[in-house]
Motif scaffolding. Structure first.
Motif, mmCIF file in Angstrom:
data_model
loop_
_atom_site.group_PDB
_atom_site.id
_atom_site.type_symbol
_atom_site.label_atom_id
_atom_site.label_comp_id
_atom_site.label_asym_id
_atom_site.label_seq_id
_atom_site.Cartn_x
_atom_site.Cartn_y
_atom_site.Cartn_z
ATOM 1 N N HIS A 69 -41.129 -15.679 -133.896
ATOM 2 C CA HIS A 69 -40.035 -15.489 -132.946
ATOM 3 C C HIS A 69 -39.957 -14.017 -132.544
ATOM 4 N N GLU A 70 -39.996 -13.134 -133.523
ATOM 5 C CA GLU A 70 -39.928 -11.702 -133.227
ATOM 6 C C GLU A 70 -41.185 -11.229 -132.487
ATOM 7 N N HIS B 102 -40.830 -11.847 -128.877
ATOM 8 C CA HIS B 102 -40.004 -10.859 -128.174
ATOM 9 C C HIS B 102 -40.853 -9.691 -127.668
ATOM 10 N N LEU C 34 -34.146 -6.583 -130.701
ATOM 11 C CA LEU C 34 -33.790 -7.994 -130.610
ATOM 12 C C LEU C 34 -33.874 -8.587 -132.006
ATOM 13 N N ALA D 145 -33.023 -11.844 -134.924
ATOM 14 C CA ALA D 145 -33.205 -13.291 -134.984
ATOM 15 C C ALA D 145 -31.890 -14.057 -134.983
ATOM 16 N N ARG E 234 -30.047 -12.551 -122.140
ATOM 17 C CA ARG E 234 -30.253 -12.457 -123.587
ATOM 18 C C ARG E 234 -30.434 -13.853 -124.183
ATOM 19 N N TYR E 235 -29.625 -14.775 -123.753
ATOM 20 C CA TYR E 235 -29.733 -16.158 -124.202
ATOM 21 C C TYR E 235 -31.108 -16.721 -123.855
ATOM 22 N N GLU F 124 -33.849 -15.374 -126.084
ATOM 23 C CA GLU F 124 -33.880 -16.032 -127.396
ATOM 24 C C GLU F 124 -34.506 -17.421 -127.291
ATOM 25 N N ASP G 129 -37.884 -18.619 -129.176
ATOM 26 C CA ASP G 129 -37.948 -19.838 -129.985
ATOM 27 C C ASP G 129 -39.074 -20.753 -129.507
ATOM 28 N N TYR H 24 -26.775 -16.672 -128.216
ATOM 29 C CA TYR H 24 -27.713 -17.488 -128.990
ATOM 30 C C TYR H 24 -27.364 -18.967 -128.860
ATOM 31 N N ARG I 241 -31.700 -24.604 -131.502
ATOM 32 C CA ARG I 241 -32.915 -23.811 -131.704
ATOM 33 C C ARG I 241 -33.949 -24.601 -132.507
#
Length: 332
Positions: free
Chosen positions: A138-139, A142, A161, A163, A177-178, A181, A185, A245, A251
């Motif tokens: 996930h990171e 980003h 950013l 988690a 931002r949403y 994320e 994911d 989020y 998620r």
């Protein structure tokens, strides 16, 4: 340029001190220190190889952070270098390890996933790797999808950013931002496919096609279980969804849907094709994770991961795709 220890420590200070697991404990299998060291070594090597192919100018620094929360972050050292960081909090490994290494949960897994009934290593070991792998991928997404550099372009005070929540909520569009994320994911789920294949290849040696298919089915269920367990732990800490989020269950639906898509994409290229009816095996893992989370008394929302994933595709997928197109120029 390669960052030295002092530069890394200064850069990550707002998250916590750099954590170096105790070497005397880290040699003991199945401790949080051992898991953290092994996972750091495995993913540092794996992500460095991916960057060498997809973004050869990028240098990655994988750091463990002495912070008790279940969280991780991705960021850039500064706007003038191609040095990026992924940091994983100590609490991620401790909380996953303490929850998954439980005799009752281990017995329930082996009862449901009969292909692993006689495996010597605890299934909690793979579950910790799989759940940590999602967090790390996930990171990684980003960075590789341009989210970090987009934030950096806005000259904000905090461009990391994280988690499960921002260290300080960045002042850019909440909807973007949403979407960032959501896309992280998406790729976290897709990249998790490689972990599953990393496990199936050695396990398949000497087995018949029917045995391999049955093993593959249980491994998919175990991976879904691990992902869902991580999200249930996140939900236990912070149950209320936010505008930044999606809900943890949503998620989970995204991640496991993309895991299935990743398996379908690899079907023609991998030595062992994934089994049919992928969703059935994912559902088994989700169901087992939810049952055990309820038994453990975790505070969880009454949401269905599959339904949430389907709703996300209907309501958000198009916006995520448009956002990804906008950020192409920010990808390293």
């Amino acid at each position: 340029m390669t960052l030295n220890n002092a530069q890394i420590s200064a850069r990550v200070a707002k998250h916590g001190r750099v954590w170096i697991p105790d070497a005397s404990i880290g040699t003991q299998p199945h401790t949080a220190e051992y898991l953290a060291s092994a996972i750091q070594d495995f993913f540092s090597s794996r992500l460095t190889k991916i960057f060498a192919i997809t973004a050869p100018r990028v240098s990655l620094n994988f750091v463990l952070i002495d912070n008790p929360d279940l969280n991780a972050f991705a960021g850039r050292y500064n706007g003038k270098t191609n040095e990026y960081l992924i940091g994983v909090y100590r609490g991620t490994f401790v909380k996953l390890r303490d929850y998954l290494y439980d005799q009752k949960r281990e017995q329930a897994l082996r009862k449901e996933l009969t292909q692993f009934a006689h495996f010597e290593d605890p299934l909690a070991l793979y579950s910790c790797f799989a759940a940590s792998g999602y967090v790390i991928f996930h990171e990684f997404a980003h960075i590789i999808r341009g989210h970090v550099d987009y934030l950096n372009s806005l000259s904000l005070d905090d461009t990391d950013l994280t988690a499960t929540g921002p260290v300080q909520a960045p002042l850019f569009k909440d909807r973007e931002r949403y979407l960032a994320e959501c896309e992280a994911d998406t790729y976290g789920g897709r990249f998790s496919t490689s972990l599953l294949y990393h496990q199936i290849e050695p396990l398949a040696a000497g087995r018949t096609p029917a045995e391999i298919e049955a093993l593959f089915e249980d491994l998919i269920a175990l991976t879904a279980f691990a992902n869902q367990s991580a999200f249930r732990l996140m939900e236990d800490v912070k149950t209320a969804p936010s505008i930044l989020y999606p809900a943890p269950t949503t998620r989970s639906g995204i991640v496991n849907t993309q895991l299935m898509k990743g398996l379908e994409d690899m079907a023609s290229r991998a030595p062992h094709a994934p089994p049919k009816n992928l969703s059935d095996h994912v559902k088994r893992g989700l169901k087992l994770a939810d049952e055990l989370a309820n038994d453990a008394g975790l505070k969880i929302l009454n949401l269905n991961a599959q339904t949430e994933g389907e709703n996300w595709i209907k309501n958000d997928q198009a916006d995520v795709n448009a956002f990804a197109t906008k950020l192409k120029k920010f990808r390293p």
